[in-house]
Motif scaffolding. Structure first.
Motif, PDB file in Angstrom:
ATOM      1  N   LEU A  85       0.822  -1.200   0.000  1.00  0.00           N
ATOM      2  CA  LEU A  85       0.000   0.000   0.000  1.00  0.00           C
ATOM      3  C   LEU A  85       0.859   1.254   0.000  1.00  0.00           C
ATOM      4  N   SER A  86       1.948   1.260   0.775  1.00  0.00           N
ATOM      5  CA  SER A  86       2.806   2.443   0.828  1.00  0.00           C
ATOM      6  C   SER A  86       3.357   2.789  -0.544  1.00  0.00           C
ATOM      7  N   VAL A  89       0.553   4.188  -2.737  1.00  0.00           N
ATOM      8  CA  VAL A  89       0.190   5.543  -2.325  1.00  0.00           C
ATOM      9  C   VAL A  89       1.238   6.541  -2.787  1.00  0.00           C
ATOM     10  N   ILE A 173      -0.181   5.321   8.543  1.00  0.00           N
ATOM     11  CA  ILE A 173      -0.161   4.225   7.573  1.00  0.00           C
ATOM     12  C   ILE A 173       0.657   3.080   8.166  1.00  0.00           C
ATOM     13  N   ASP A 176       4.792   1.577   7.292  1.00  0.00           N
ATOM     14  CA  ASP A 176       5.119   2.580   6.280  1.00  0.00           C
ATOM     15  C   ASP A 176       6.630   2.763   6.194  1.00  0.00           C
ATOM     16  N   ASN A 187      -2.861   9.924   3.938  1.00  0.00           N
ATOM     17  CA  ASN A 187      -3.876   9.065   4.563  1.00  0.00           C
ATOM     18  C   ASN A 187      -5.150   9.031   3.732  1.00  0.00           C
ATOM     19  N   SER A 190      -4.507   6.682   0.872  1.00  0.00           N
ATOM     20  CA  SER A 190      -4.525   5.303   1.358  1.00  0.00           C
ATOM     21  C   SER A 190      -5.955   4.807   1.518  1.00  0.00           C
TER      22      SER A 190
END
Length: 680
Positions: A85-86, A89, A173, A176, A187, A190
């Motif tokens: 996800l990091s 994003v 997050i 992260d 955020n 995300s």
């Protein structure tokens, strides 16, 4: 049905062609509510040594030629790094078009929802959100998380939960490695990506024909996420989807709960009442219809003996009690689909709101802030309906049925807000700020009629308005759209009050005073005295609020003969989505239309859409015409537009109609132009 054991290598060991010593997979039982394990599975030894994610998502393929294991490990590390996800994003924030997309199919994206993210989001929810949303059972949720790779219904529940948590204040997050918490809007991005993942994977199964508690909670979390992002068309869609699924599951019938086990029955009952209160709050804010009746019993503190936080249900039940009097009759009057409104009905409703909460609340700090603010906001909404239907009188013995009642509401709310901690207000996000804004707007309208406060040693209505503006600038560091909207309203309705008020903006709100620069043209911001508002700031001594006489004697003496005008029949069609012509809840921006304040008492007619002469007002003008001649009439509001197509991510909203000038220039708030700010 008994479960079966299957030995299988994890994805990384299978790709590397090495022996896997991971756990033996156990196929879950048919019910998604429970399982035999109670914690997330640990990674295998090979993945732990190589610092790889240990998953079981890949579909077994036919055997092929073996390659270099060292290259395979590097390839796996890079692939997993790009699918986190990091990484996604960061790529979206930087505008990288060729970043690895989510899975092109309807299957879950590998590596997006990690065990660490699930754990941290669960902890945040049960620590901060559960008292106001007691709809999940922690033990069962952890059990379902073990099989998140095998159950798409559980996967969608957890991704929507994580998305909802990501947009909450104070939530970072999880895992992260790129330090994205320091980037503005990370955020929000995300949360948006997790919502997109939820909606995409949700298409792979039919959650409408055979809904479960998971699918219903997923719809509610999607509503909460879109509400926090100001995407209210999508928020309304998913809230309506959740209430519709509740009807499909028969949650409005008491007999339904007799067929469920204790834990499942308690969570469904709580969820029904949560949807009940949410739907009514949203109906008042956005002029929507209702769909859930109050036909089942309230939850009790003993409905689930395994609930370790059952003592917090007091606050949840109090919230239900606040919204329960707002039935179809009130919402129909609010939406102007009915006109048979009587003063006795509204006076009774005000008394119910006053008596709904005890003097001492046995609830958490977060619940107390939400309950007290919601109570005063609902009192304001009933007062607005009273003035729309001509039910107010300055000579009424009931303070709730007089014109100056918003002053009493503002005084009570600010007195209570001074006792709230910053965290207890911030956790409720934009919803609580929106309610404060509503109360401040009604207070501003009343100030257009009230004479100047005569006692300089006590707090008066103008001081209350000043404190509301200070409070709005402190919450989320003033990073919300409501403060500039309130400034624009005050500038139009009370132009003489603007400059001294803006000279006392708090020094700890640089985003509103220097970066956004919304005070240009209103006065010399930052050059005045420090604010005297103590709300949300704990000092060594208890903050004191001097309370003026609630009877407001000068106002009653001068306005003794003033009556609220009656509302004649309108030729415009009545729909559930039509905003009231005066003092409606000003919640939809931009394109809101003109805000209707109080009638212009200095003119020959009432310029609030009513358009009829009043002999009482004529007598009032002759007696106090000189005083009213100096007042500028508040502009007219002509309905709500409902434009919520805001782009995300964003940390500071753009106000295209608030025109800035450089130093030495004359401020401009977009007045008297076709495209000026649509809120007055």
């Amino acid at each position: 049905m008994s479960s079966s054991s299957v030995k299988r290598a994890c994805d990384a060991c299978h790709r590397r062609k090495v022996k896997c010593d991971g756990i033996t997979l156990v196929s879950p039982p048919p019910s998604s509510s429970s399982s035999s394990s109670s914690s997330l599975s640990p990674p295998c030894r090979n993945c732990s040594t190589a610092s790889l994610g240990c998953t079981y998502l890949a579909v077994p393929q036919k055997k092929g030629p073996k390659g270099s294991r060292a290259k395979v490990i590097s390839e796996l590390r890079e692939t997993q790094r790009l699918t986190t996800l990091s990484s996604k994003v960061a790529s979206r924030i930087q505008g990288i078009i060729n970043s690895p997309p989510c899975s092109p199919t309807l299957s879950p994206t590998p590596g997006l929802l990690t065990a660490e993210m699930i754990k941290e989001c669960m902890n945040f929810f049960f620590a901060h959100m559960y008292p106001t949303m007691p709809i999940l059972h922690r033990g069962r949720l952890e059990q379902q998380a073990v099989y998140v790779d095998q159950n798409v219904d559980t996967y969608c529940l957890l991704t929507s939960l994580c998305a909802f948590m990501m947009i909450q204040p104070g939530m970072g997050i999880p895992g992260d490695p790129l330090g994205l918490d320091s980037l503005p809007g990370a955020n929000l991005v995300s949360g948006t990506m997790l919502m997109e993942e939820t909606l995409r994977v949700r298409k792979s199964y039919d959650h409408l024909e055979s809904p479960t508690l998971n699918s219903l909670v997923t719809s509610y979390f999607l509503y909460g996420s879109y509400f926090g992002l100001d995407l209210h068309n999508k928020a309304w869609f998913h809230l309506r989807e959740a209430t519709t699924l509740a009807h499909i599951l028969g949650m409005q019938k008491e007999d339904t709960y007799l067929q469920l086990d204790q834990i499942e029955a308690s969570r469904r009952r709580r969820l029904y009442w949560l949807l009940f209160t949410t739907e009514r709050s949203y109906a008042l804010q956005r002029h929507r219809p209702l769909s859930l009746p109050a036909t089942i019993s309230l939850p009790t503190q003993n409905d689930d003996p395994s609930d370790l936080q059952s003592h917090n249900l007091h606050g949840f039940i109090h919230m239900v009690s606040l919204f329960r009097p707002f039935d179809d009759q009130f919402v129909a009057l609010w939406n102007k689909t009915r006109t048979d409104c009587s003063p006795s009905y509204l006076a009774t409703l005000q008394k119910q709101l006053t008596d709904a909460l005890p003097a001492y609340l046995n609830s958490t700090d977060n619940q107390t802030a939400d309950l007290r603010t919601s109570q005063q906001w609902l009192r304001t909404m009933v007062w607005q309906l009273s003035i729309q239907n001509g039910c107010l009188s300055s000579g009424s013995e009931d303070p709730a049925m007089t014109f100056q009642y918003p002053v009493e509401i503002a005084r009570d709310l600010l007195s209570m807000a001074s006792q709230f901690s910053p965290q207890s207000m911030e956790i409720h996000g934009i919803a609580l700020i929106e309610k404060l804004f509503d109360v401040a707007c009604s207070l501003t309208d009343v100030l257009s009629l009230l004479p100047a406060h005569s006692d300089p040693f006590t707090l008066g209505p103008r001081d209350y308005l000043h404190q509301f503006m200070t409070l709005l600038s402190l919450l989320r560091s003033g990073d919300n759209r409501f403060l500039p909207l309130l400034l624009a309203k005050v500038h139009d309705v009370l132009p003489k009050l603007t400059n001294p008020m803006l000279q006392t903006v708090p020094d700890n709100s640089p985003s509103m005073g220097t970066e956004v620069d919304i005070f240009d043209g209103f006065g010399s911001a930052g050059m005045g005295l420090p604010s005297n508002f103590t709300g949300g700031v704990h000092t060594t001594h208890a903050p004191e609020f001097k309370i003026e006489n609630p009877a407001i004697t000068p106002f009653d003496r001068r306005y003794e003969d003033l009556r609220s005008p009656s509302i004649p029949e309108s030729n415009e069609p009545h729909t559930p989505f039509t905003s009231p012509p005066i003092l409606a809840s000003p919640m939809e921006y931009p394109g809101l239309g003109e805000y209707t304040g109080f009638p212009d008492l200095s003119g020959p007619r009432i310029h609030n859409g009513i358009g009829h002469n009043s002999p009482v007002i004529g007598e009032f003008k002759r007696e106090f015409g000189e005083n009213l001649a100096s007042r500028r009439p508040p502009p007219v509001r002509q309905g709500s537009g409902g434009s919520f197509g805001l782009q995300i991510p964003r940390s500071v909203p753009e106000f295209h109609h608030l025109h800035r000038t450089t130093s030495g220039g004359e401020g401009d708030v977009g007045m008297n132009r076709p495209n000026d700010l649509a809120f007055r």
